[in-house]
Design an enzyme around this catalytic site. Structure first.
Site, short mmCIF file in Angstrom:
data_model
loop_
_atom_site.label_atom_id
_atom_site.label_comp_id
_atom_site.label_asym_id
_atom_site.label_seq_id
_atom_site.Cartn_x
_atom_site.Cartn_y
_atom_site.Cartn_z
N LYS A 155 0.85 -1.21 0.00
CA LYS A 155 0.00 0.00 0.00
C LYS A 155 0.88 1.25 0.00
O LYS A 155 0.70 2.15 -0.82
CB LYS A 155 -0.89 0.00 1.23
CG LYS A 155 -1.58 1.34 1.52
CD LYS A 155 -2.49 1.29 2.73
CE LYS A 155 -1.82 1.63 4.01
NZ LYS A 155 -1.56 3.04 4.27
N ASN A 156 1.86 1.30 0.90
CA ASN A 156 2.63 2.53 1.07
C ASN A 156 3.68 2.75 -0.01
O ASN A 156 4.30 3.81 -0.05
CB ASN A 156 3.25 2.59 2.47
CG ASN A 156 2.17 2.83 3.53
OD1 ASN A 156 1.01 3.11 3.20
ND2 ASN A 156 2.54 2.70 4.79
N CYS A 172 -5.19 12.96 12.65
CA CYS A 172 -5.91 11.69 12.61
C CYS A 172 -5.77 11.07 14.00
O CYS A 172 -5.18 11.64 14.91
CB CYS A 172 -5.36 10.77 11.53
SG CYS A 172 -3.76 10.09 11.96
N ARG A 195 0.11 15.09 12.96
CA ARG A 195 0.66 14.78 11.63
C ARG A 195 0.70 16.00 10.71
O ARG A 195 0.05 16.06 9.66
CB ARG A 195 -0.11 13.61 11.02
CG ARG A 195 -0.02 12.39 11.92
CD ARG A 195 -0.68 11.18 11.35
NE ARG A 195 0.08 10.63 10.24
CZ ARG A 195 -0.36 9.61 9.51
NH1 ARG A 195 -1.54 9.10 9.77
NH2 ARG A 195 0.35 9.15 8.52
N ASP A 224 4.56 1.07 12.42
CA ASP A 224 3.35 0.41 11.89
C ASP A 224 3.23 -1.03 12.37
O ASP A 224 2.23 -1.68 12.08
CB ASP A 224 3.36 0.42 10.35
CG ASP A 224 3.16 1.82 9.80
OD1 ASP A 224 3.35 2.01 8.60
OD2 ASP A 224 2.84 2.72 10.59
N ARG A 247 -8.61 -0.52 4.75
CA ARG A 247 -7.72 0.47 4.13
C ARG A 247 -6.39 -0.14 3.75
O ARG A 247 -5.77 0.28 2.79
CB ARG A 247 -7.48 1.64 5.09
CG ARG A 247 -8.69 2.48 5.39
CD ARG A 247 -8.31 3.73 6.14
NE ARG A 247 -7.22 4.39 5.41
CZ ARG A 247 -6.57 5.45 5.91
NH1 ARG A 247 -6.88 5.94 7.08
NH2 ARG A 247 -5.61 6.01 5.22
#
Ligand code: EPZ
Length: 419
Positions: free
Chosen positions: A22-23, A115, A120, A303, A395
């Site tokens: 994803k990233n 968030c 952030r 993460d 997500r």
């Protein structure tokens, strides 16, 4: 909203294959804006965040064919504006800022806002664009950036920022002259973006180190690229297999990008052996507590902090887990305590003692990785766990319940779950 119901207490067995990152895919989708041809991405995971990015590119005027694992983007008559309703769904939308200013001379992008895991800010992104010659102002929650042509410069980051580094790599690729990014992030996703920019004709050197040099070009070509595997999805399944116990082959694991995590898991008593393109995880013995502090790559990934904490709930002794990247990334802790975990938080450090047992109950997901940790806790707990608001999970994890079922877990998605 959907929920996931898990009947825990069973060891896992079998094999699971890791999807595209994803990233890595998110910045590379934004890099398509740097060229006027049609670019193609392969091995793209089928995730909400990918769909949101495709919708954002379409809103700006691009022609997008989004059919994961293949996504094609052709930027034509682009309006360089990213609206709040899309940016608020996904902070990474800020990654269109650098490409839009570099290619179209201006951009209007909603400030992402904070968030669950922290405020952030994007001050480093904006400071870097100003150094490249853009005029930046904020107006009613939007960033307005303008530059007839960006000029290369030296940019020193106050701290390593992943998307900050990515935004400025993409902007610098179309700037006039050389740009040097100092104190840049070193994540594997940065290295992957550099590979794509170099395929487009940019000259990027040093990605993966703390200093990246980019020779700007007058124009860049479209690209075709297969995305690397997702190291955080891989780490999540390695930890899930170790927590539930059993013997699992996780295929397509970028082992070289997970060295710190694997070292900590081995110190905790987990057997991890390279096996072809994957890693075999075996754990039947008791776990040992180890201390962890998150850090930018190649340190322990923030993460993976929430997922690893579940493993430490099972380990003999006390583990100190410090979150040094984000200011509020312990949202999973109250939910784990409701399941019977024994955790005390002091500032940025969680003291995790061995739980007598984890009991299934109803829990609430709050952010992407916290929801993964609650699923792992559900795999371990006695009885049933219902994880609510799994749109957070969707997500970043492709078909998680199907992958876990293939490993023998009792997992089922429920629709229209209240709360
Ligand atoms: C990226 O977020 C990832 N997202 C995050 O993954 C990941 O947790 C994070 O990097 C850290 O590894 C994507 O790649 C899309 P940062 P990013 O800028 O770039 C501060 C997930 O779970 N900072 O590296 O937003 C910031 O507040 C997500 O997939 C500034 O102060 O993170 C944080 O404390 C969650 N000013 C630290 O730097 C800035 O201008 C690192 O943030 C930028 C960042």
């Amino acid at each position: 909203m959907d929920g996931i119901r898990i009947r825990g207490g069973k060891p896992l067995a079998g094999r699971v294959r890791i999807s595209g990152s994803k990233n890595a895919a998110l910045p590379i989708l934004c890099a398509t804006l740097l060229s006027d041809g049609e670019s193609q991405l392969r091995n793209v995971p089928d995730l909400r965040d990918i769909g949101t990015t495709a919708q954002l590119l379409e809103t700006m005027g691009c022609t997008v064919h989004c059919a994961p694992p293949v996504v094609r983007v052709k930027p034509n008559n682009v309006t360089p504006e990213a609206p709040y309703e899309l940016v608020k769904q996904m902070r990474a939308s800020v990654l269109v800022l650098g490409p839009l200013v570099a290619r179209f001379g201006r951009a209007k992008v909603s400030l992402p806002g904070g968030c669950q895991i922290g405020s952030r800010p994007i001050d480093q992104h904006l400071k870097g664009l100003e150094a490249l010659g853009a005029t930046i102002r904020t107006d009613h929650g939007y960033v307005l950036a303008e530059a007839p042509r960006l000029r290369g410069a030296e940019i020193v980051f106050d701290m390593p920022t992943v998307t900050g580094t990515e935004n400025l790599m993409m902007a610098a690729a179309l700037a006039k002259g050389r740009t040097t990014l100092v104190n840049s992030a070193r994540e594997p996703e940065i290295v992957e973006l550099a590979r794509v920019l170099n395929k487009m004709g940019a000259k990027v050197r040093g990605a993966g180190t703390g200093v990246i040099e980019i020779e700007g070009q007058d124009e860049l070509a479209p690209f075709d690229h297969a995305i690397i595997p997702d190291r955080i999805e891989a780490g999540t399944y390695l930890v899930a297999a170790a927590a539930a116990g059993g013997d699992v082959l996780v295929e397509n694991v970028p082992v070289e990008d997970l060295e710190t995590l694997i070292a900590k898991m081995r110190a905790a008593g987990v057997t991890l052996e390279p096996d072809g393109s994957g890693v075999r995880v075996v754990r039947f013995n008791p776990l040992r507590s180890v201390d962890v502090t998150t850090a930018p790559h190649p340190g322990f990934p923030t993460d993976m902090q929430a997922q690893f904490m579940v493993l430490m709930c099972l380990a003999q002794g006390t583990s100190q887990i410090s979150e040094a990247v984000f200011e509020n990334r312990f949202m999973h802790v109250p939910e784990l305590i409701r399941m019977g975990a024994s955790i005390d938080i002091h500032g940025h450090t969680a003291h995790v003692r061995q739980a007598k047992r984890l009991d299934g109950t109803e829990v609430m997901a709050t952010d992407l990785r916290a929801s993964a940790s609650l699923v792992i806790a559900g795999l371990v707990a006695e009885g049933e766990t219902l994880v609510r608001r799994v749109y957070h999970l969707d997500r970043g994890y492709e078909r998680m319940e199907a992958k876990l079922e293939a490993l023998g877990a009792s997992v089922a998605r429920e629709h229209h779950v209240e709360g």
